[in-house]
Design an enzyme around this catalytic site. Sequence first.
Site, PDB file in Angstrom:
ATOM      1  N   ASP A  60       0.773  -1.051   0.058  1.00 29.82           N
ATOM      2  CA  ASP A  60       0.094  -0.126   0.003  1.00 29.82           C
ATOM      3  C   ASP A  60       0.852   1.392  -0.016  1.00 29.82           C
ATOM      4  OD1 ASP A  60      -1.595   2.205   1.919  1.00 29.82           O
ATOM      5  OD2 ASP A  60      -2.871   1.170   0.552  1.00 29.82           O
ATOM      6  N   THR A  93      -3.264   5.799  -4.049  1.00 35.30           N
ATOM      7  CA  THR A  93      -2.131   6.376  -3.304  1.00 35.30           C
ATOM      8  C   THR A  93      -0.786   6.118  -4.153  1.00 35.30           C
ATOM      9  OG1 THR A  93      -1.953   4.688  -1.833  1.00 35.30           O
ATOM     10  CG2 THR A  93      -3.153   6.375  -1.073  1.00 35.30           C
ATOM     11  N   THR A  94      -0.708   5.068  -4.477  1.00 35.62           N
ATOM     12  CA  THR A  94       0.611   4.867  -5.501  1.00 35.62           C
ATOM     13  C   THR A  94       0.820   5.393  -6.875  1.00 35.62           C
ATOM     14  OG1 THR A  94       0.741   2.685  -4.435  1.00 35.62           O
ATOM     15  CG2 THR A  94       1.982   2.960  -6.513  1.00 35.62           C
ATOM     16  N   ASP A 391      -9.218   0.481   1.789  1.00 29.57           N
ATOM     17  CA  ASP A 391      -9.477   0.884   0.313  1.00 29.57           C
ATOM     18  C   ASP A 391     -10.593   0.412  -0.230  1.00 29.57           C
ATOM     19  OD1 ASP A 391      -6.887   2.249   0.752  1.00 29.57           O
ATOM     20  OD2 ASP A 391      -5.848   0.459  -0.345  1.00 29.57           O
TER      21      ASP A 391
END
Length: 544
Positions: A60, A93-94, A391
């Site tokens: 994550d 987020t990545t 998520d």
Amino acid sequence: MQAPVLVLNQNARRETGRRAQLTNIAAAKAVSDIIRTTLGPRAMLKMILDAMGNIVLTNDGNAILREIDVSHPAAKSMIELSRTQDEEVGDGTTSVTVLAGEILTICEAFLQRNIHPTVIVSALFKALDDAVVFAEEMSVAVDVNDDSQVLQLIRSCIGTKYVTRHDNLIVDIAFKAVKTVRVDVDGRPIMDIKNFAKVEKIPGGELIDSQVLDGVMFNKDVTSAKMRRRIENPRIMLLDCPLEFRKAESQTNVEITDETNWKRLLEIEEEYVAGLCKKLLEHKPDLVITEKGASDLALHILGRKGVSVIRRLRKTDNNRAAKACGATVVSRIEELKKSDVGTGAGLFEVRKIGDEYYTFITGCKEPKACTILLRGGSRDVLMEVERNLDDAMAVTRNIFVNSKMVPGGGSIEMAVAHRLHTKSKTITGVSQYPYRAVAEALEVIPRTLIENCGGNVIRVLTALRAKHSETESEESKFWGIDGMKGVSTDMRTLGVWEPLVVKTQTMKTAVEAAAMLLRIDDIVSGLSKKKNNDAGYQASNDDE
């Protein structure tokens, strides 16, 4: 041992002009490269030793960047990117960090050609506006009343996570939890999953034993062994006040000259507590839960009447219990009303799981709060499952708020990049190059997906770019990368979709962050100056 440290230019006191901009780009690229390999279903894991000495295994992006200790201000702003994305939409987020790093890397060449940062930033924002419009035009509406469509969309969004082999279970848990806490206000859905969908992790058992309770649970036991631990259809009373005598303020003095006065003082305390219990018992509760303390006398009186008592419960848990059973949290016992008593719960039960006692209030008729009970082999596994579940719930919430979706697997990025490339040819002047930089940067998502699963990057990406260049075909926008095999395929056949709001937010956050870093032309640190002042002050004191 300490958490991983990224140190960039720690000896530089002040950096200005071109050097500051190039240093910022280097810092952003370093942060981006750290998590680039965690993108996609074939993502690698990162092992992180956090500040407390605990080991974290995750892919994550937000969890990884949260544990990294950096010293460069530009690197810190890149880490804030991921945190902002997580708080806003809960996913991507990545992608946002990788995309921002790629935009800055491409724009580095423009700075070296002496193109002014203001011109670059202006072109980036123009490309961002067009990219958002193009993405919305290519979006497809999803019927939020069709559970199968919603579940399929959630399933494709967590396909890159650790729990992908239990995706059906996690998807069902996330969907049920969000639907439970959903409240429609003026026709607009509001889902406060942070406050009313609590995750309780209990090591032991198997992951398939995880479930969403139609009520709440918390790590508490009744205050006396003689009190009932199981009550069907309980009448629940929730308090935000103590069931004990209120002590006087510290400035208050009581002078006792006679033994009878001391006895009378104790009697007054007992009469006060007995009066509180009498007012409580007028409403015939079966269970009393208070956030404060409860005296032994109050427990004795209530216990004799068959009332179970739980004390010192957290305020957040008390609010969840109120939402679940329909009770009202009361701050003064004198203000208790019949309508404040919760009657919506079907069962109150205290169970022992492992070495701990847990209180369950379940079987609620119309709960607006729930508890997600996660079981697993170890605490590390449970922590990763919880991150993946967060998520999934965020994606579910996004679907209910904005019911549009776009094809995943890098297909929407390639489609938007192709349209930006086409439009950049109509732009005159030097600004067309930074405008085209956004299109080139968007291709980093499918390129990284191919890299992470060991595919032939040049061949597959060239074929995909040619596929999206087929102007006569409207079907080309659905073609992306199969993250498991590293080949191009139709995302409709693969069933990979993503919420539109996540993609647009990713592009907005990445471009705005890149523009902000490009506009910085001076980095000034006051840390060394402060240390010198402190040293001089200490020296002067020593001289005295």
